[in-house]
Design an enzyme around this catalytic site. Structure first.
Site, PDB file in Angstrom:
ATOM      1  N   ASP A  35       0.833  -1.196   0.000  1.00 39.24           N
ATOM      2  CA  ASP A  35       0.000   0.000   0.000  1.00 39.24           C
ATOM      3  C   ASP A  35       0.876   1.257   0.000  1.00 39.24           C
ATOM      4  O   ASP A  35       1.709   1.441   0.875  1.00 39.24           O
ATOM      5  CB  ASP A  35      -0.887  -0.030   1.251  1.00 39.24           C
ATOM      6  CG  ASP A  35      -2.159   0.785   1.111  1.00 39.24           C
ATOM      7  OD1 ASP A  35      -2.100   1.835   0.453  1.00 39.24           O
ATOM      8  OD2 ASP A  35      -3.186   0.379   1.675  1.00 39.24           O
ATOM      9  N   THR A  76      -6.774   3.489  -2.096  1.00 33.38           N
ATOM     10  CA  THR A  76      -6.594   2.095  -1.682  1.00 33.38           C
ATOM     11  C   THR A  76      -7.678   1.156  -2.198  1.00 33.38           C
ATOM     12  O   THR A  76      -7.374   0.110  -2.791  1.00 33.38           O
ATOM     13  CB  THR A  76      -6.524   2.008  -0.147  1.00 33.38           C
ATOM     14  OG1 THR A  76      -5.375   2.734   0.297  1.00 33.38           O
ATOM     15  CG2 THR A  76      -6.416   0.567   0.323  1.00 33.38           C
ATOM     16  N   ASN A  97     -12.622   4.960  -1.378  1.00 32.41           N
ATOM     17  CA  ASN A  97     -12.725   4.302  -0.073  1.00 32.41           C
ATOM     18  C   ASN A  97     -14.114   4.529   0.510  1.00 32.41           C
ATOM     19  O   ASN A  97     -14.655   3.679   1.217  1.00 32.41           O
ATOM     20  CB  ASN A  97     -11.659   4.849   0.880  1.00 32.41           C
ATOM     21  CG  ASN A  97     -10.243   4.537   0.422  1.00 32.41           C
ATOM     22  OD1 ASN A  97     -10.010   3.546  -0.260  1.00 32.41           O
ATOM     23  ND2 ASN A  97      -9.297   5.383   0.789  1.00 32.41           N
ATOM     24  N   ASP A 160      -9.267  -3.692   6.319  1.00 32.05           N
ATOM     25  CA  ASP A 160     -10.332  -4.595   5.882  1.00 32.05           C
ATOM     26  C   ASP A 160     -10.537  -4.553   4.375  1.00 32.05           C
ATOM     27  O   ASP A 160     -10.646  -5.595   3.717  1.00 32.05           O
ATOM     28  CB  ASP A 160     -11.647  -4.297   6.622  1.00 32.05           C
ATOM     29  CG  ASP A 160     -12.009  -2.819   6.674  1.00 32.05           C
ATOM     30  OD1 ASP A 160     -11.546  -2.047   5.818  1.00 32.05           O
ATOM     31  OD2 ASP A 160     -12.757  -2.427   7.603  1.00 32.05           O
ATOM     32  N   HIS A 302       1.428   8.299   5.183  1.00 33.65           N
ATOM     33  CA  HIS A 302       0.600   9.503   5.241  1.00 33.65           C
ATOM     34  C   HIS A 302       1.154  10.503   6.250  1.00 33.65           C
ATOM     35  O   HIS A 302       1.037  11.715   6.052  1.00 33.65           O
ATOM     36  CB  HIS A 302      -0.835   9.134   5.614  1.00 33.65           C
ATOM     37  CG  HIS A 302      -1.675   8.744   4.436  1.00 33.65           C
ATOM     38  ND1 HIS A 302      -2.170   9.657   3.538  1.00 33.65           N
ATOM     39  CD2 HIS A 302      -2.103   7.533   4.009  1.00 33.65           C
ATOM     40  CE1 HIS A 302      -2.866   9.037   2.607  1.00 33.65           C
ATOM     41  NE2 HIS A 302      -2.834   7.731   2.861  1.00 33.65           N
ATOM     42  N   HIS A 345      -1.398   2.346  -5.246  1.00 33.98           N
ATOM     43  CA  HIS A 345      -1.210   3.747  -5.611  1.00 33.98           C
ATOM     44  C   HIS A 345       0.153   4.192  -5.101  1.00 33.98           C
ATOM     45  O   HIS A 345       0.817   3.464  -4.358  1.00 33.98           O
ATOM     46  CB  HIS A 345      -2.307   4.651  -5.014  1.00 33.98           C
ATOM     47  CG  HIS A 345      -2.436   4.515  -3.519  1.00 33.98           C
ATOM     48  ND1 HIS A 345      -1.517   5.050  -2.633  1.00 33.98           N
ATOM     49  CD2 HIS A 345      -3.352   3.886  -2.749  1.00 33.98           C
ATOM     50  CE1 HIS A 345      -1.873   4.767  -1.400  1.00 33.98           C
ATOM     51  NE2 HIS A 345      -2.981   4.044  -1.434  1.00 33.98           N
ATOM     52  N   HIS A 477      -2.725  10.957  -1.720  1.00 35.30           N
ATOM     53  CA  HIS A 477      -2.741  10.436  -3.092  1.00 35.30           C
ATOM     54  C   HIS A 477      -4.161  10.538  -3.612  1.00 35.30           C
ATOM     55  O   HIS A 477      -5.071  10.936  -2.894  1.00 35.30           O
ATOM     56  CB  HIS A 477      -2.257   8.987  -3.113  1.00 35.30           C
ATOM     57  CG  HIS A 477      -2.876   8.145  -2.035  1.00 35.30           C
ATOM     58  ND1 HIS A 477      -4.098   7.531  -2.172  1.00 35.30           N
ATOM     59  CD2 HIS A 477      -2.460   7.846  -0.769  1.00 35.30           C
ATOM     60  CE1 HIS A 477      -4.406   6.893  -1.060  1.00 35.30           C
ATOM     61  NE2 HIS A 477      -3.428   7.065  -0.183  1.00 35.30           N
TER      62      HIS A 477
END
Length: 540
Positions: A35, A76, A97, A160, A302, A345, A477
């Site tokens: 990720d 994501t 998301n 999740d 982040h 990403h 992002h």
């Protein structure tokens, strides 16, 4: 008579042998997603990687160097869904998301399901997580159907959505991390109770042990020359800390959420992945698949941004753990397992970093629904014309606009003019303009690929290059620019020959390619193409 029987038996054996050769498949497929892994991380830290992790993948595998995300938004949920469905949000329905639901007037989380319940956690209220919102089959779904449901498919991640969307609808299981207990949990979509091996793993309380470990640099801090000095003003401290500097401690809080900022989050994920492989005895009969995602690089990323020592150290540690995992797979499966490694990403450099180095970039708030609604109300008399600005999209109350007798196009031009007054906003574009090819061709296509007729907004807020939505600190992002959309893609293991390609390849090409390698139907919504260079017998 006996000779005839022997001849028939020989023909039968030969036929079965030929059939087996035609459907040769690996014992196990491992899809690895990291990720927020930018493509350049493969090479930015290359000289410091060991020989068994990323370097081994590049040395022995096939690298698709110009792999790009071909839709917006690059987040994501969309990335994990695209890799495993072979299509973007326009078809698979995962437009972010979260997104705004016009019917209920509420935000929808991509994998929330009010019908199912959580298994293995301490959540008491009804509702859990499932792939119900995903509108296409996945690689795993097709593998299950293609083998008469003999193949087993398992998804694992701390997040999740990163476990559920890759696993798909028909998976045997998906497991994710519970912040409250430090356990891996699931939902009644997949099972009535956790398998015994998972319960045993949870009882070991590894999260409680890992969260006590301080995060120190793996090597002397002065050796991290690919990164900025520690303690930059644009880095966001981990919750519970005053400054974003080493040494980091994670045991100050009372819940286990802090582990997701730590490299030990990757360790815990791999621990559970190996437990799942052994517990399910994956690869025993038909070809099985493990969809494995590492969430920690994104969660920590982040806060710190791509140029921090923390991210260099994160990848140096992950490199070692990937190397050990590949060696473990070698011992268990020999050369009969297949791996692909990619990302969902990338990430933008922190605007603070860009400004410190005299590079173009800034922070800007993209949506601005509240202030726009105030202006629209004063000018047009419509109190809440913008229902939501989720995902840098504007969802307009077209019924109220029509009732007020206001031409929709006129209102959209009003919004466009107001938003373009902000220096970090490149444009605000209606979907009608997008469908009329208003933007430059590559970007225009990406917005079309990311727009879903029932779930997306009416206008798109387009940032200028180098502009981060929010503050100058940390990273994020979601845009169409290369820092968000250029991702790694390496194929490794079973029948994969060493090589590389610099041809433009899309994230949506991964699923068709893997399905071709496995001789199964591609997912129901797939729009990608087979990467021919990866296929056995093809010229590189």
């Amino acid at each position: 008579m006996k000779t005839r029987q022997i001849l028939l038996l020989a023909i039968l054996i030969a036929s079965n042998t030929l059939y087996a050769q035609q459907l040769d498949r690996p014992k196990l497929v491992v899809g690895i997603m990291i990720d927020q892994m930018r493509w350049d991380y493969l090479y930015r830290y290359h000289s410091r990687y060991g020989s068994t992790g990323f370097k081994r993948l590049l040395r022995e595998g096939f690298s698709c160097e110009q792999t790009m995300i071909n839709y917006v938004p690059s987040v994501t949920a969309c990335g994990h869904a695209a890799v495993y469905t072979g299509t973007g949000p326009a078809v698979n329905g995962i437009v972010g998301n979260d997104w705004y639901d016009r019917k209920t007037g509420k935000s929808v989380y991509c994998v929330y399901d009010s019908v199912v319940n959580t298994i293995g956690g301490d959540r008491k209220q009804p509702g859990g997580m499932s792939p119900r919102n995903l509108q296409s089959t996945t690689i795993g779904d097709e593998l299950r159907m293609g083998t008469g449901f003999q193949s087993r498919v398992v998804g694992i991640a701390l997040k999740d959505r990163a476990a559920i969307l890759p696993a798909g609808h028909g998976a045997n299981a998906a497991f994710w991390y519970d912040d409250a207990t430090g356990n891996f949990i699931s939902s009644t979509w997949y099972m009535d109770s956790l398998p015994s091996w998972a319960s045993t793993f949870n009882k070991e309380q590894r999260a409680a042990k890992y969260i006590q470990l301080p995060w120190k640099t793996l090597y002397p801090a002065a050796s991290y020359t690919a990164s900025t000095a520690d303690d930059k003003h644009y880095e966001v401290p981990i919750p519970g800390e005053d400054k974003a500097v080493f040494v980091h401690q994670f045991n100050k809080g009372k819940d286990y959420d802090l582990l997701k900022y730590s490299p030990w989050g990757n360790t815990l994920t791999l621990d559970f992945a190996k437990a799942a492989i052994v517990g399910y005895d994956l690869g025993r009969n038909a070809t099985d698949m493990l969809a494995l995602s590492f969430s920690t690089p994104d969660i920590a990323g982040h806060s710190f941004g791509p140029d921090a020592i923390e991210m260099e150290d994160m990848y140096l540690r992950l490199d070692k753990e990937l190397g050990a995992f590949l060696s473990w797979l070698d011992q268990r499966y020999g050369n009969n397992y297949l791996v692909f490694l990619t990302a969902d990403h990338g990430a933008i450099n922190s605007p603070g970093f860009l400004q410190d180095n005299h590079l173009p970039g800034m922070a800007e708030k993209m949506g601005r629904a509240a202030s726009l609604n105030e202006e629209i109300s004063r000018h047009w008399g419509i109190p809440e014309a913008i229902l939501s600005d989720a995902g840098s999209q504007l969802y307009l109350d077209t019924a109220a606009i029509s009732k007020a007798g206001v031409p929709l196009g006129s209102l959209q031009q009003f919004i466009k003019a107001r938003l373009k007054a902000f220096s970090g906003i490149g444009d605000a574009v209606s979907m009608d303009e997008i469908h009329n090819c208003y933007l430059p061709a590559p970007f225009n296509a990406m917005y079309i690929n990311g727009w879903h007729a029932k779930r997306s907004g009416d206008m798109i807020v387009v940032p200028a290059p180098g502009v981060k939505n929010g503050s100058i600190m940390g990273t994020t992002h979601g845009t169409m620019y290369p820092y968000d959309t250029h991702i790694p893609l390496i194929w490794f293991g079973w029948q994969i020959k060493h090589g590389s390609s610099y041809r433009n390849i899309s994230i949506t090409d991964i699923a068709p390619t893997l399905c071709a390698l496995l001789h199964i139907q591609m997912p129901s919504g797939a729009t990608g193409q087979v990467i021919e260079e990866v296929m056995p017998g093809q010229k590189k």
